[in-house]
Scaffold this active site. Structure first.
Site, PDB file in Angstrom:
ATOM      1  CE1 TYR A  28      -1.582  -3.690  20.321  1.00 45.05           C
ATOM      2  CE2 TYR A  28      -1.216  -6.053  20.330  1.00 45.05           C
ATOM      3  CZ  TYR A  28      -0.720  -4.767  20.296  1.00 45.05           C
ATOM      4  OH  TYR A  28       0.638  -4.561  20.232  1.00 45.05           O
ATOM      5  CD  GLU A  37       5.272  -5.205  23.669  1.00 44.86           C
ATOM      6  OE1 GLU A  37       5.439  -6.252  24.338  1.00 44.86           O
ATOM      7  OE2 GLU A  37       4.452  -5.128  22.747  1.00 44.86           O
ATOM      8  CD1 TRP A  73      -1.076  -7.960  23.656  1.00 44.18           C
ATOM      9  CD2 TRP A  73       0.501  -7.016  24.888  1.00 44.18           C
ATOM     10  NE1 TRP A  73      -0.939  -6.659  23.239  1.00 44.18           N
ATOM     11  CE2 TRP A  73       0.024  -6.052  23.979  1.00 44.18           C
ATOM     12  CE3 TRP A  73       1.505  -6.636  25.785  1.00 44.18           C
ATOM     13  CZ2 TRP A  73       0.503  -4.745  23.919  1.00 44.18           C
ATOM     14  CZ3 TRP A  73       1.989  -5.328  25.731  1.00 44.18           C
ATOM     15  CH2 TRP A  73       1.493  -4.408  24.810  1.00 44.18           C
TER      16      TRP A  73
END
Length: 195
Positions: free
Chosen positions: A18, A40, A48
């Site tokens: 990512y 988010e 995350w």
């Protein structure tokens, strides 16, 4: 050859991939911006890495984050989603996806695009920071406070200042790659102007 990257990205293969391919790249596509806004918000209180692991499943469950499809979800659909292991099974977060899809269209109506609205806060170009250590990177800023406030006025949910700053980092509104990271200059040199 050893590549130096932001330290947080060395935690897992998910985060590394990512970081190296998406994080901090200026994004002007409305659908991608909407997806990141949702992701988010889903991340609130979680890592995350958890979101990255479930991202493909969430794309499937949430119709590729298509706002037009999401606004048609009924209470029955939401109850089904709350039993779906591909998503974050939190009622407030699931409801926020549908709510934020509706707000997406309010933004389109008033500003022409989500991209126009969001990027107007930074005059259409990324804010390039030059942090040396991860401890220098803020969790939120006055700018994320301002964007959060405006999104809340429109009716968006899960858009607090910390969430919005993480969003800004993700979509390249700010370049928070450390100066030692190989992506700092790559992302900066590939920037383009919106207007």
């Amino acid at each position: 050859m050893n590549i130096e990257r932001c330290s947080w990205a060395n935690t897992s293969e998910y985060e590394m991939k990512y970081h190296d391919n998406e994080w901090g790249v200026p994004t002007y596509d409305d659908k991608v911006l909407f997806e990141f806004l949702i992701l988010e918000g889903q991340q609130a209180g979680l890592s995350w890495q958890t979101i990255l692991k479930r991202r493909e499943g969430m794309r499937e469950a949430y119709y590729n984050f298509d706002p037009e499809r999401l606004i048609t979800l009924t209470d029955v659909d939401i109850e089904k989603l709350l039993k779906d292991n591909r998503i974050i099974k939190n009622r407030l977060k699931v409801n926020s996806v549908v709510n934020n899809a509706k707000c997406y269209f309010k933004v389109i109506e008033e500003y022409g695009s989500l991209s126009n609205f969001l990027w107007s806060f930074v005059d259409g170009k990324p804010v390039v920071n030059h942090y040396k250590t991860i401890s220098e990177v803020p969790a939120s800023t006055q700018l994320s406070d301002q964007i959060s406030k405006e999104l809340k006025k429109i009716g968006f949910k899960f858009v607090g200042s910390t969430i919005i700053y993480a969003f800004m980092q993700a979509v390249g509104m700010v370049n928070d790659h450390l100066i030692s990271c190989f992506r700092h200059s790559e992302v900066w040199s590939n920037k383009r102007l919106l207007f």
